[in-house]
Enzyme design. Structure first.
Site, PDB file in Angstrom:
ATOM      1  N   SER A   1      90.845  63.632  99.492  1.00 25.53           N
ATOM      2  CA  SER A   1      90.432  64.822 100.246  1.00 25.53           C
ATOM      3  C   SER A   1      90.041  64.520 101.688  1.00 25.53           C
ATOM      4  O   SER A   1      90.013  65.426 102.516  1.00 25.53           O
ATOM      5  CB  SER A   1      89.271  65.521  99.538  1.00 25.53           C
ATOM      6  OG  SER A   1      88.218  64.612  99.316  1.00 25.53           O
TER       7      SER A   1
ATOM      8  N   ASP B   1      80.201  69.722 103.372  1.00 27.27           N
ATOM      9  CA  ASP B   1      79.837  70.230 102.057  1.00 27.27           C
ATOM     10  C   ASP B   1      79.263  69.081 101.227  1.00 27.27           C
ATOM     11  O   ASP B   1      79.008  68.002 101.748  1.00 27.27           O
ATOM     12  CB  ASP B   1      81.023  70.924 101.369  1.00 27.27           C
ATOM     13  CG  ASP B   1      82.134  69.953 100.980  1.00 27.27           C
ATOM     14  OD1 ASP B   1      81.946  68.724 101.074  1.00 27.27           O
ATOM     15  OD2 ASP B   1      83.212  70.433 100.574  1.00 27.27           O
TER      16      ASP B   1
ATOM     17  N   HIS C   1      81.922  66.070 101.509  1.00 31.81           N
ATOM     18  CA  HIS C   1      82.827  65.734 102.620  1.00 31.81           C
ATOM     19  C   HIS C   1      82.165  65.802 103.993  1.00 31.81           C
ATOM     20  O   HIS C   1      81.357  66.693 104.246  1.00 31.81           O
ATOM     21  CB  HIS C   1      84.021  66.702 102.609  1.00 31.81           C
ATOM     22  CG  HIS C   1      84.779  66.687 101.327  1.00 31.81           C
ATOM     23  ND1 HIS C   1      84.653  67.669 100.382  1.00 31.81           N
ATOM     24  CD2 HIS C   1      85.639  65.775 100.825  1.00 31.81           C
ATOM     25  CE1 HIS C   1      85.416  67.377  99.340  1.00 31.81           C
ATOM     26  NE2 HIS C   1      86.029  66.230  99.580  1.00 31.81           N
TER      27      HIS C   1
END
Ligand SMILES: *[C@@H]1O[C@H](CO)[C@@H](O)[C@H](O)[C@H]1NC(C)=O
Ligand SMILES: *[C@@H]1O[C@H](CO)[C@@H](O)[C@H](O)[C@H]1NC(C)=O
Ligand SMILES: *[C@@H]1O[C@H](CO)[C@@H](O)[C@H](O)[C@H]1NC(C)=O
Ligand SMILES: *[C@@H]1O[C@H](CO)[C@@H](O)[C@H](O)[C@H]1NC(C)=O
Length: 354
Positions: free
Chosen positions: A37, A320, A323
């Site tokens: 990610s 978040d 991340h």
């Protein structure tokens, strides 16, 4: 199936194909990105189910036109910033968003949130599958321009890889604390598999690798909450350091045994540790909690459409619960591009001959 869906959707939205600024200084023929990610620019948008997705607001709130693209952050990620530094007009597009295979060979991003070196999570595109997609592209490239030309093209391409974090967290979360012998065995298996994957890319024509090490993952808000009582989880950070150490040995060894293999290893662990030791020097007032989320550390839930989020987003290291923010990614990209203390044996800039 996934690929079909990607093609159909991409055809519908279409047109947004990357182009590269022409110019004498553009020595990189293409960028191919792989990983999780940290690197995904929208592949997961095309996968079935709801897991590991970020294609809804407020993700992307600081992206042009506040568009949620599927990036797991409020704006751009590290690959976007590296591509920009290398004077690419656009970041390599998500592989599943590219409508025409022949376009993909010009630069493409295979990364998928939730993926790892091992094929543990079936709701993502594993690193092995990402490499299979790349293999398809090299075959078409060879058919199209011939083997020799394809080799030359790929040897001047840059391969960005950021992976391993999900494997480490998965190992820790699923099996709990292990003794040192078991940890070493795990790191050995993990980096052994990673070595095979890098060798496969080399066999397909890759020569210049920029590998992002795993960072202080024990300090990400979700893991602080889940395992650390609010503090960084030292066991996970230790595993991250062990992974980085073993990965550097693998890279050094590949460079000394495979003709033409060159690399830049970016020690994000050391770099982010430095940033966290003097956050204000880097513009951060919060390096502990997430900007978007809810509850303690804003990390009790994921960043959802109805989540609250901070207004000074550039002052938060974390966007978040899992991340970095765009500001965090920008720093990482700069360290990778020209941070001589943290990119070894060379920076990305040096790796590509700039
Ligand atoms: C993914 O794995 C889970 C658990 O092993 C399984 O129940 C599920 O059917 C799998 N999904 C796919 C798409 O393979
Ligand atoms: C580590 O754990 C394994 C499995 O429980 C055990 O066989 C081994 O003896 C342990 N090693 C040490 C050094 O404690
Ligand atoms: C982490 O590693 C250090 C040495 O590198 C060791 O002293 C420490 O005990 C480890 N901590 C944990 C929690 O594993
Ligand atoms: C936000 O939406 C989720 C479902 O996606 C729901 O469970 C949650 O209660 C909502 N939170 C608020 C604050 O409305």
């Amino acid at each position: 199936m996934e690929r079909m869906m990607g093609l159909l959707l991409a055809a519908a939205f279409s047109a947004a194909l990357f182009t590269r600024t022409a110019g004498a200084s553009t020595v990189v023929t293409a960028i191919y990105a792989f990983g999780d990610s940290s690197t995904d620019v929208g592949n997961n948008n095309f996968l079935p189910g709801n897991q590991a997705k970020a294609n809804f607001p407020p993700n992307g709130i600081d992206f042009p036109r506040s568009r949620p693209t599927g990036r797991f952050t409020n704006g751009y990620n590290w690959v976007d910033f590296v591509a920009k530094k290398l004077k690419f007009k656009k970041s390599p597009p998500a592989y599943l968003s590219v409508s025409n295979d022949a376009q993909a060979y010009r630069s493409v991003n295979f990364a998928s949130g939730g993926s790892g070196i091992f094929d543990a999570a079936n709701f993502t595109i594993s690193l092995n599958q990402q490499i299979k997609y790349f293999k398809g592209i090299t075959h078409r490239l060879r058919t199209r321009i011939g083997g020799g030309a394809a080799d030359r093209f790929l040897s001047k391409s840059l391969f960005l890889v950021s992976t391993g974090g999900n494997d480490i967290v998965g190992y820790y979360a699923n099996f709990g604390l292990k003794n040192e012998t078991q940890n070493e065995a795990f790191i050995g298996q993990l980096t052994g598999q990673f070595r095979n994957q890098l060798e496969t890319l080399y066999d397909l024509g890759a020569r210049k690798f920029a590998v992002l090490g795993t960072t202080v993952i024990g300090c990400i808000p979700s893991l602080r909450l889940r395992f650390g009582g609010g503090k960084c989880v030292e066991e996970i950070n230790n595993l991250s350091r062990q992974f980085n150490k073993a990965t550097q040995i693998v890279l050094r060894d590949l460079a000394s045994t495979l003709k033409g293999f060159s690399y830049s290893f970016i020690n994000t662990y050391d770099f982010i540790s430095l940033v966290f030791s003097k956050p204000l020097n880097y513009g951060f007032t919060d390096i502990v909690s997430a900007c978007c989320g809810s509850g303690r550390l804003n990390a009790e839930s994921e960043c959802r459409s109805n989540s609250t989020y901070c207004s000074s987003r550039s002052k938060y290291f974390y966007w978040d619960l899992n991340h970095p923010s765009q500001a965090g990614y920008k720093l990482i990209a700069l360290a990778a591009y020209r941070g001589r203390r943290y990119a070894s044996p060379v920076t990305i800039k040096q790796l590509v001959g700039l």
